[in-house]
Design an enzyme around this catalytic site. Structure first.
Site, mmCIF file in Angstrom:
data_model
loop_
_atom_site.group_PDB
_atom_site.id
_atom_site.type_symbol
_atom_site.label_atom_id
_atom_site.label_comp_id
_atom_site.label_asym_id
_atom_site.label_seq_id
_atom_site.Cartn_x
_atom_site.Cartn_y
_atom_site.Cartn_z
ATOM 1 N N LEU A 125 0.849 -1.181 0.000
ATOM 2 C CA LEU A 125 0.000 0.000 0.000
ATOM 3 C C LEU A 125 0.886 1.233 0.000
ATOM 4 O O LEU A 125 1.934 1.250 0.660
ATOM 5 C CB LEU A 125 -0.898 0.023 1.248
ATOM 6 C CG LEU A 125 -1.910 -1.116 1.407
ATOM 7 C CD1 LEU A 125 -2.600 -1.014 2.763
ATOM 8 C CD2 LEU A 125 -2.925 -1.108 0.282
ATOM 9 N N ASP A 126 0.470 2.266 -0.736
ATOM 10 C CA ASP A 126 1.203 3.522 -0.691
ATOM 11 C C ASP A 126 1.284 4.018 0.750
ATOM 12 O O ASP A 126 0.407 3.736 1.576
ATOM 13 C CB ASP A 126 0.495 4.583 -1.538
ATOM 14 C CG ASP A 126 0.513 4.260 -3.023
ATOM 15 O OD1 ASP A 126 1.365 3.460 -3.446
ATOM 16 O OD2 ASP A 126 -0.337 4.805 -3.755
ATOM 17 N N GLU A 127 2.317 4.772 1.039
ATOM 18 C CA GLU A 127 2.528 5.255 2.411
ATOM 19 C C GLU A 127 1.300 5.988 2.948
ATOM 20 O O GLU A 127 0.927 5.818 4.112
ATOM 21 C CB GLU A 127 3.753 6.161 2.450
ATOM 22 C CG GLU A 127 4.136 6.617 3.858
ATOM 23 C CD GLU A 127 5.487 7.305 3.892
ATOM 24 O OE1 GLU A 127 5.694 8.139 4.789
ATOM 25 O OE2 GLU A 127 6.339 6.999 3.029
ATOM 26 N N GLY A 128 0.660 6.806 2.117
ATOM 27 C CA GLY A 128 -0.482 7.581 2.581
ATOM 28 C C GLY A 128 -1.795 6.830 2.576
ATOM 29 O O GLY A 128 -2.823 7.365 3.012
ATOM 30 N N THR A 129 -1.793 5.588 2.093
ATOM 31 C CA THR A 129 -3.003 4.772 2.059
ATOM 32 C C THR A 129 -3.025 3.842 3.257
ATOM 33 O O THR A 129 -2.096 3.067 3.459
ATOM 34 C CB THR A 129 -3.067 3.936 0.763
ATOM 35 O OG1 THR A 129 -2.989 4.798 -0.366
ATOM 36 C CG2 THR A 129 -4.351 3.128 0.699
#
Length: 269
Positions: free
Chosen positions: A121-125
């Site tokens: 998952l992307d860091e901000g997700t």
């Protein structure tokens, strides 16, 4: 590990075509005489009847992630795999061997021996992340993911009122030549397919549920921005509405367990 044959087959076929282990690992198991039936070694090429129980002694393997002093919520776990709830603004895995602040570092505090993420998952997700607890489960889950047999669903809040109730975005995604971290819809990019369905609307935003067929970097963020509805707070992709982070969560995972063959669904409320 205990593995029950679903149909009449051979050990060789189970390892290569059901568990999808690589040649090197299969050879390692063969040399270690790691597969037995009723505590007896049997030929790997002899057909065994359905419901035969294999015992597979997994060679000791350790992941390289350092354990962290932090923890992450565990949403599902058994002896072969786990699903955790990765917090927003936390990387999935470290970029160097000394980093200890990522989700995988937190997982190693709990597992201590072997853990490898199946997707990222992307860091901000924030949200659900599937993790294998041994190399056999990892190989089988990697194959399932690559063959679109792991259903990953997300919830996002986007800017504007989307007119279309549901649909599919099938636009290839590639790197932005003018920005190191951005991705863009590009004819020369990789195939990317996202399905969406509207679940709520306000005067200024729309909440959508999204399901991935592919897993390209920033796929959902790029596709929604392409539609003219960037995710709220996602200023990298043109959002104007501000927030502490962008409004995207991985909310549901469905997959067939590679060892028990049961369908597993994990949902984040």
């Amino acid at each position: 590990m205990i593995y029950t044959l679903q149909t009449a087959t051979t050990i060789e076929n189970v390892l290569r075509n059901e568990l999808h282990l690589g040649k090197k690992y299969v050879h390692q198991l063969r040399m270690a005489k790691a597969v037995s039936v009723d505590d007896q070694l049997v030929s790997w090429t002899v057909q065994l009847p359905a419901r035969t129980i294999l015992t597979i002694d997994i060679p000791e393997t350790k992941s390289n992630y350092l354990p962290a002093s932090i923890s992450v919520p565990i949403m599902y776990e058994d002896e072969h795999l786990l699903v955790v709830d990765k917090p927003k603004n936390m990387a999935t895995h470290p970029n160097n061997s000394s980093e200890t602040s990522t989700c995988m570092n937190a997982v190693m505090r709990h597992v201590t021996h072997y853990a490898e993420h199946v997707h990222r998952l992307d860091e901000g997700t924030g949200g659900l992340l599937l993790i294998a607890k041994n190399p056999i489960a990892k190989a089988a889950l990697d194959y399932a993911l690559a063959n679109n047999e792991v259903t990953r669903s997300y919830t996002a809040v986007v800017e504007g009122r989307m007119v279309q109730q549901q649909g599919t975005i099938a636009k290839p995604i590639g790197k932005d030549r003018h920005h190191n971290t951005r991705r863009v819809v590009a004819k020369s990019g990789q195939v990317a397919v996202t399905h969406f369905k509207v679940i709520a609307r306000t005067a200024k935003t729309t909440t959508v549920k999204l399901t991935l067929e592919t897993g390209r970097t920033h796929q959902i963020r790029v596709h929604l921005a392409y539609l003219g509805h960037p995710i709220v707070g996602d200023t990298l992709y043109g959002a104007k509405l501000q927030g502490t982070t962008y409004a995207l969560e991985a909310t549901e995972l469905t997959f067939t367990h590679p060892i028990t063959h049961k369908v597993i669904t994990v949902t984040k409320k």
